[in-house]
Design an enzyme around this catalytic site. Structure first.
Site, PDB file in Angstrom:
ATOM      1  N   LYS A  47      29.609  10.093  27.102  1.00  0.00           N
ATOM      2  CA  LYS A  47      29.072   9.760  28.433  1.00  0.00           C
ATOM      3  C   LYS A  47      27.718  10.443  28.623  1.00  0.00           C
ATOM      4  O   LYS A  47      27.351  11.338  27.842  1.00  0.00           O
ATOM      5  CB  LYS A  47      30.074  10.192  29.504  1.00  0.00           C
ATOM      6  CG  LYS A  47      30.376  11.684  29.521  1.00  0.00           C
ATOM      7  CD  LYS A  47      31.626  11.984  30.355  1.00  0.00           C
ATOM      8  CE  LYS A  47      31.921  13.467  30.372  1.00  0.00           C
ATOM      9  NZ  LYS A  47      33.221  13.778  30.973  1.00  0.00           N
ATOM     10  N   ARG A 145      41.129  14.534  41.160  1.00  0.00           N
ATOM     11  CA  ARG A 145      39.873  13.802  41.052  1.00  0.00           C
ATOM     12  C   ARG A 145      40.198  12.344  40.772  1.00  0.00           C
ATOM     13  O   ARG A 145      40.189  11.525  41.663  1.00  0.00           O
ATOM     14  CB  ARG A 145      39.039  14.447  39.920  1.00  0.00           C
ATOM     15  CG  ARG A 145      37.586  14.221  40.003  1.00  0.00           C
ATOM     16  CD  ARG A 145      36.834  15.000  38.933  1.00  0.00           C
ATOM     17  NE  ARG A 145      37.237  14.660  37.572  1.00  0.00           N
ATOM     18  CZ  ARG A 145      36.571  15.052  36.488  1.00  0.00           C
ATOM     19  NH1 ARG A 145      35.493  15.806  36.592  1.00  0.00           N
ATOM     20  NH2 ARG A 145      36.985  14.703  35.289  1.00  0.00           N
ATOM     21  N   TYR A 265       3.527  29.867  40.571  1.00  0.00           N
ATOM     22  CA  TYR A 265       3.757  29.629  41.999  1.00  0.00           C
ATOM     23  C   TYR A 265       4.391  30.843  42.671  1.00  0.00           C
ATOM     24  O   TYR A 265       5.300  31.472  42.118  1.00  0.00           O
ATOM     25  CB  TYR A 265       4.698  28.435  42.205  1.00  0.00           C
ATOM     26  CG  TYR A 265       4.012  27.094  42.052  1.00  0.00           C
ATOM     27  CD1 TYR A 265       2.974  26.723  42.909  1.00  0.00           C
ATOM     28  CD2 TYR A 265       4.402  26.210  41.069  1.00  0.00           C
ATOM     29  CE1 TYR A 265       2.353  25.480  42.774  1.00  0.00           C
ATOM     30  CE2 TYR A 265       3.795  24.969  40.935  1.00  0.00           C
ATOM     31  CZ  TYR A 265       2.771  24.620  41.786  1.00  0.00           C
ATOM     32  OH  TYR A 265       2.160  23.399  41.656  1.00  0.00           O
ATOM     33  N   MET A 318       6.915  22.060  37.712  1.00  0.00           N
ATOM     34  CA  MET A 318       7.417  20.707  37.444  1.00  0.00           C
ATOM     35  C   MET A 318       7.157  20.285  35.990  1.00  0.00           C
ATOM     36  O   MET A 318       8.033  19.731  35.328  1.00  0.00           O
ATOM     37  CB  MET A 318       6.755  19.714  38.398  1.00  0.00           C
ATOM     38  CG  MET A 318       7.323  18.319  38.293  1.00  0.00           C
ATOM     39  SD  MET A 318       6.413  17.134  39.291  1.00  0.00           S
ATOM     40  CE  MET A 318       6.743  17.720  40.938  1.00  0.00           C
TER      41      MET A 318
HETATM   42  C1  LIG Z   1      33.914  14.702  30.113  1.00  0.00           C
HETATM   43  C2  LIG Z   1      35.349  14.506  29.783  1.00  0.00           C
HETATM   44  C3  LIG Z   1      35.861  14.939  28.552  1.00  0.00           C
HETATM   45  C4  LIG Z   1      35.051  15.762  27.578  1.00  0.00           C
HETATM   46  O1  LIG Z   1      35.017  17.095  28.056  1.00  0.00           O
HETATM   47  P1  LIG Z   1      34.263  18.262  27.260  1.00  0.00           P
HETATM   48  O2  LIG Z   1      34.594  19.466  28.053  1.00  0.00           O
HETATM   49  O3  LIG Z   1      32.818  17.913  27.289  1.00  0.00           O
HETATM   50  O4  LIG Z   1      34.800  18.294  25.890  1.00  0.00           O
HETATM   51  C5  LIG Z   1      37.169  14.623  28.241  1.00  0.00           C
HETATM   52  N1  LIG Z   1      37.943  13.937  29.113  1.00  0.00           N
HETATM   53  C6  LIG Z   1      37.498  13.532  30.322  1.00  0.00           C
HETATM   54  C7  LIG Z   1      38.405  12.810  31.250  1.00  0.00           C
HETATM   55  C8  LIG Z   1      36.187  13.805  30.705  1.00  0.00           C
HETATM   56  O5  LIG Z   1      35.749  13.420  31.910  1.00  0.00           O
END
Ligand SMILES: *Cc1c(COP(=O)(O)O)cnc(C)c1O
Length: 375
Positions: A47, A145, A265, A318
């Site tokens: 992802k 969640r 800054y 930035m």
């Molecule tokens: C992001 C995610 C993972 C991977 O988690 P990591 O901690 O990056 O290994 C696995 N399962 C679900 C449901 C996730 O959302």
């Protein structure tokens, strides 16, 4: 070292920042995790553009290492993963948005279903289309969640899935990176109870840190993400993973400042003595965290310059960062590179200096950088 056709971003000569992604290290990390549980399948979570490394290059590399199952968060990411891995099983973690089932079917993508409504929509669609494309079923064991509650899932049982093709049952750890946290044992136990209510379904529990919790966390399919990209799955202990991501910043100007001069800054950093400052063409708009700024009160992050660790001087802007390179070897020049991420300065180090998580550091990278893939 070869340049992958998937290399992207501006030409190297023009780039303010260059991201190097070591696909050999990515594959080695996947093999290492897979080897920790020979009885389980090891998937890859890709992802957020494969945690900033680029789906187009990282997915084929993982597939070449032997990975057959991928997880993304969004349908659009799943399509990119499909183009990169034509034969893999690709699951979309964020569930089934209303009316999107036909788009899943077009590219043989699989939703992770987490509510009765999603199950009903997928069941109706697959039945109407006589589609043999199994989804995953997500049960929530503590995150609150996504997913069915444990009570809902137990009540439904396998009989309740009649007519909805499901390939495996999954849940997600809340705190796997803290092994002594009792919530891990509770989730492991709840997942075992759930699996007994779905006796024919394979199970999937472990994220990266979960792989390190031992065999009761492995089940049939592991879902590591962060550790594949070199993140430490065991915070506070030596990192067993190989670094995958390097980040270089190009020097645009070198200057001297005198004792008492400030840099950046809001004049947060004051030179003590005559200091040499290198200004590099990377900033927070490139995804480098502004919270890694340094001030007179707090050290910020460092850069490796000619093999020497050099501290930031003042705020991360930035598009620019100033670095105190006084201690670096003398032959620095305009256009030279300094390392912001490398073997000595890891994603976890930058995260610690910025009060951020390494996941944030990785997934923020790369919007303006040139990307170089090495294998
Ligand atoms: C992001 C995610 C993972 C991977 O988690 P990591 O901690 O990056 O290994 C696995 N399962 C679900 C449901 C996730 O959302």
């Amino acid at each position: 070292m070869s340049r992958d056709p998937a290399a992207s971003g501006p030409p190297l000569r023009e780039a303010g920042g260059v991201l190097t992604v070591d696909l050999g290290a990515l594959k080695a990390n996947w093999r290492m995790l897979a080897g920790m549980a020979p009885g389980s399948e090891c998937a890859a979570v890709v992802k957020a553009d494969a945690y900033g490394t680029g789906i187009e290059a990282s997915v084929p590399a993982l597939a070449r290492a032997g990975c057959r199952t991928f997880f993304v968060a969004h349908l659009a990411e799943a399509r990119r993963a499909r183009a990169a891995a034509p034969y893999a099983d690709i699951y979309v973690l964020n569930g089934l948005l209303p009316g999107t089932a036909p788009a899943y079917a077009t590219d043989r993508l699989r939703p992770v279903l987490g509510s009765a409504e999603e199950i009903a929509e997928w069941a109706a669609f697959t039945r109407a289309e006589s589609l043999d494309l199994a989804a995953a079923l997500h049960v929530d064991t503590g995150m609150n969640r996504l997913g069915l509650t444990v009570a809902q899932a137990l009540e439904m049982g396998e009989a309740g899935l009649e007519g909805c093709p499901i390939s495996f049952l999954m849940t997600h750890f809340v705190s796997a990176e803290e092994p002594p946290n009792p919530i891990n044992a509770r989730q492991i136990e709840d997942f075992a109870t759930l699996r007994a209510a779905f006796p024919t379904l394979p199970g999937s529990l472990a994220n990266s840190s979960g792989v390190f919790l031992g065999p009761q966390a492995h089940h049939d399919l592991m879902r590591p993400g962060y550790a594949l990209y070199g993140g430490n799955p065991q915070p506070g202990r030596p990192n067993p993973m190989r670094p995958v991501v390097g980040l270089e910043g190009r020097i645009v100007q070198l200057r001297f400042v005198e004792h008492g001069d400030t840099v950046g800054y809001n004049a947060q950093w004051t030179a003590r003595g005559r200091r040499r400052i290198a200004v590099i063409s990377v900033g927070y708009a490139d995804g480098y965290p502004r919270a890694a700024s340094s001030s007179d009160a707090h050290p910020g992050a460092d850069a490796m310059v000619g093999g020497v660790r050099c501290p930031f001087a003042g705020r991360v802007s930035m598009d620019l960062i100033a670095i105190d390179v006084t201690e670096a070897p003398g032959d620095l020049g305009r256009g030279d590179s300094v390392w912001l991420l490398c073997a000595e300065i890891t994603v976890d180090d930058v995260a610690a200096r910025a009060g951020a998580s390494g996941y944030e550091i990785l997934t923020s990278l790369g919007r303006r950088h040139a990307r170089r893939y090495v294998d």
